[in-house]
Design a protein around this motif. Structure first.
Motif, mmCIF file in Angstrom:
data_model
loop_
_atom_site.group_PDB
_atom_site.id
_atom_site.type_symbol
_atom_site.label_atom_id
_atom_site.label_comp_id
_atom_site.label_asym_id
_atom_site.label_seq_id
_atom_site.Cartn_x
_atom_site.Cartn_y
_atom_site.Cartn_z
ATOM 1 N N PRO A 72 30.560 41.026 36.601
ATOM 2 C CA PRO A 72 31.525 40.357 35.525
ATOM 3 C C PRO A 72 31.312 41.207 34.285
ATOM 4 O O PRO A 72 32.558 41.007 33.475
ATOM 5 C CB PRO A 72 30.659 39.133 35.266
ATOM 6 C CG PRO A 72 29.428 39.203 35.910
ATOM 7 C CD PRO A 72 29.539 40.399 36.939
ATOM 8 N N ASP A 75 34.510 43.464 34.558
ATOM 9 C CA ASP A 75 35.679 42.584 34.133
ATOM 10 C C ASP A 75 35.754 42.379 32.941
ATOM 11 O O ASP A 75 37.251 42.041 32.491
ATOM 12 C CB ASP A 75 35.420 41.210 35.283
ATOM 13 C CG ASP A 75 35.561 41.612 36.660
ATOM 14 O OD1 ASP A 75 36.281 42.761 37.082
ATOM 15 O OD2 ASP A 75 35.354 40.506 37.589
ATOM 16 N N ARG A 76 34.878 42.207 32.023
ATOM 17 C CA ARG A 76 34.942 41.899 30.592
ATOM 18 C C ARG A 76 35.200 43.167 29.722
ATOM 19 O O ARG A 76 36.005 43.093 28.734
ATOM 20 C CB ARG A 76 33.830 41.219 30.224
ATOM 21 C CG ARG A 76 33.716 40.588 28.875
ATOM 22 C CD ARG A 76 32.657 39.940 28.240
ATOM 23 N NE ARG A 76 32.622 40.049 26.764
ATOM 24 C CZ ARG A 76 33.321 38.402 26.335
ATOM 25 N NH1 ARG A 76 33.658 37.637 27.257
ATOM 26 N NH2 ARG A 76 33.245 38.418 24.791
ATOM 27 N N LEU A 202 34.884 36.452 29.374
ATOM 28 C CA LEU A 202 34.057 35.530 29.913
ATOM 29 C C LEU A 202 32.446 35.147 29.380
ATOM 30 O O LEU A 202 32.020 36.196 28.683
ATOM 31 C CB LEU A 202 33.482 36.247 31.492
ATOM 32 C CG LEU A 202 34.779 36.433 32.328
ATOM 33 C CD1 LEU A 202 33.993 37.054 33.688
ATOM 34 C CD2 LEU A 202 35.281 34.991 32.826
ATOM 35 N N VAL A 207 31.244 32.873 33.765
ATOM 36 C CA VAL A 207 30.743 33.879 34.857
ATOM 37 C C VAL A 207 30.264 33.055 36.180
ATOM 38 O O VAL A 207 30.353 33.181 37.250
ATOM 39 C CB VAL A 207 29.575 34.722 34.525
ATOM 40 C CG1 VAL A 207 29.192 35.733 35.622
ATOM 41 C CG2 VAL A 207 30.247 35.747 33.235
ATOM 42 N N TYR A 211 31.911 33.065 39.498
ATOM 43 C CA TYR A 211 31.267 33.293 41.076
ATOM 44 C C TYR A 211 31.533 32.179 42.223
ATOM 45 O O TYR A 211 31.720 32.523 43.142
ATOM 46 C CB TYR A 211 29.786 33.449 40.859
ATOM 47 C CG TYR A 211 29.351 35.029 40.412
ATOM 48 C CD1 TYR A 211 29.532 36.168 41.187
ATOM 49 C CD2 TYR A 211 28.320 35.106 39.542
ATOM 50 C CE1 TYR A 211 29.201 37.260 40.746
ATOM 51 C CE2 TYR A 211 27.984 36.174 38.888
ATOM 52 C CZ TYR A 211 28.532 37.419 39.469
ATOM 53 O OH TYR A 211 27.978 38.451 39.118
ATOM 54 N N ARG A 344 39.766 40.021 38.750
ATOM 55 C CA ARG A 344 38.244 39.672 38.944
ATOM 56 C C ARG A 344 37.578 40.626 40.053
ATOM 57 O O ARG A 344 36.668 40.078 40.653
ATOM 58 C CB ARG A 344 38.366 38.022 39.282
ATOM 59 C CG ARG A 344 38.840 37.973 40.696
ATOM 60 C CD ARG A 344 39.071 36.237 40.723
ATOM 61 N NE ARG A 344 39.381 35.975 42.219
ATOM 62 C CZ ARG A 344 39.545 34.707 42.618
ATOM 63 N NH1 ARG A 344 39.249 33.765 41.896
ATOM 64 N NH2 ARG A 344 39.871 34.391 43.687
ATOM 65 N N THR A 347 33.805 41.354 39.563
ATOM 66 C CA THR A 347 32.995 40.560 39.959
ATOM 67 C C THR A 347 32.867 40.041 41.626
ATOM 68 O O THR A 347 31.948 39.936 42.185
ATOM 69 C CB THR A 347 33.209 39.235 39.250
ATOM 70 O OG1 THR A 347 33.468 39.231 37.731
ATOM 71 C CG2 THR A 347 32.350 38.112 39.663
#
Length: 406
Positions: A72, A75-76, A202, A207, A211, A344, A347
């Protein structure tokens, strides 16, 4: 060195894949290079080879936890910044392994080493998904597995060569240097694959929801389970290889390195065959082929464990098939799982990697619990993992048939 110029038929360049393979190869190098040293380390620490081998499940634990964090975050903030942090941590933790004075201090250092080293595999999977479609991804993952297949072939041999001149501490010095080489390659050659406008904003609760959303997605969950449990067969083999081959069959460090390298070569060989079959069999079909090859190998090991098969050659054949089948299952399961994940992907990659190494940790724990001989122990674990993977594949086949009739 231009890693961005892509072949129009594949969507990626060979140098780009080699860079991603190098980052991913830190895992097998860190796992396999010190395997020939386990008996020597056990002697230094005043314990058994199997007790020192528990540093392998400890490494798997670090890999499982670390990937859940990096996914995550990448992804950010993108793929490159986490690589800087992880590779620096890996290099420092490798030096801590050099200073370990007992198996418990080594276990702690190995967890930290894994927390750093796992960044490569997360970012490699995510980068491929950032740039490529399903067919190209399957091709890219197979290409990467061929390249990185050299790591488990060479790692035990390199470890044995180091041990011929130095103590086991030198193995971790070499790993620290490799971490620094990877850091340099990332700085100069890795181009960010997730632009700012595609990044996810996120917080912690988001997060957690992300998930959950990904895990509830059957298009991800089923191939993920198939890939994770079939891949966990490899980690069960790694955790038991020293006990079976060095303690059980009394192979020397160099002989062990050759035997281990031969099984690792099987992954590279079947990854190459997997690529060649891309125009003849679909991604899911090749995944099924891989699981069947692994299952046959596990059955041979089970027969050997029950002493129906007494041959060392038979044991090696069973190991070869159980491990080499990952050349089919790994690339195809990963491509299927990542195909619908979009932004995503980091993640999703983290979840898949974390569960896979979590299964490796479980396999290591079970090896310490089961009380049969070493060959039968690992065969039973492999059969359980492959049964779960097979159930996931069966469900995936049913889903695809239903979709084709709609």
């Amino acid at each position: 060195m231009n890693i961005e110029k892509s072949d129009t038929s594949t969507g990626y360049s060979s140098s780009w894949i080699m860079l991603l393979a190098l980052l991913t190869a830190l895992g097998p190098l860190s796992i396999d290079m010190y395997l020939p040293a386990l008996p020597q380390m056990a002697s230094d620490f005043g314990t058994t080879t199997q007790q020192v081998a528990n540093t392998l499940p400890a490494y798997f634990f670090g890999l499982a936890v670390g990937q859940l964090v990096y996914g995550p975050i990448s992804d950010r903030i993108g793929r490159k910044k986490p690589l800087y942090f992880g590779l620096i941590l890996y290099s420092l933790a490798s030096l801590l392994c050099v200073l370990a004075e007992s198996e418990w201090s080594l276990i702690l250092a190995r967890v930290l080493q894994a927390l750093g080293g796992c960044v490569g595999v997360v970012m490699a999977r995510a980068a491929i998904r950032d740039r490529l479609d399903l067919s190209q991804s399957a091709h890219a993952f197979a290409s990467m597995m061929i390249v990185m297949g050299l790591a488990p072939i060479l790692a035990p041999t390199i470890g044995a060569w180091i041990l011929a001149f130095f103590s086991w501490h030198a193995v971790f010095v070499v790993l620290a240097m490799m971490g620094l080489v990877c850091l340099g390659c990332v700085h100069f050659f890795f181009k960010e694959t997730l632009p700012a406008d595609r990044r996810l904003k996120l917080n912690f609760s988001q997060v957690a929801r992300l998930y959950m959303t990904i895990l509830l997605d059957r298009s991800f969950r089923l191939p993920m389970l198939a890939g994770c449990f079939s891949g966990a067969v490899l980690f069960s083999y790694i955790s038991s290889a020293s006990s079976i081959l060095m303690d059980g069959y009394h192979l020397s460090q160099q002989q062990f390195a050759y035997a281990f390298g031969m099984n690792a070569f099987g992954i590279m060989l079947l990854s190459f065959i997997n690529k060649r079959l891309a125009g003849h069999l679909g991604v899911l079909q090749r995944l099924c082929v891989g699981v069947l090859i692994q299952l046959l190998g596990a059955v041979i090991l089970f027969a050997a464990g029950l002493q129906w098969l007494h041959s060392f050659v038979g044991v090696m054949a069973g190991m070869f098939m159980a491990v080499a089948g990952i050349g089919f299952t790994g690339p195809n399961a990963t491509a299927l799982a990542m195909s619908q994940q979009g932004a995503r992907a980091g993640t999703a990659s983290a979840i898949m990697g974390s569960l896979q190494f979590g299964c490796g940790l479980l396999g290591g724990v079970l090896l310490n619990i089961l009380s049969w001989n070493a060959v039968l122990n690992v065969a039973v674990i492999m059969l359980i993992f492959l049964a779960i993977g097979g159930i996931a594949i069966s469900a995936l086949i049913r889903d695809q048939r239903l979709q084709s009739t709609i």
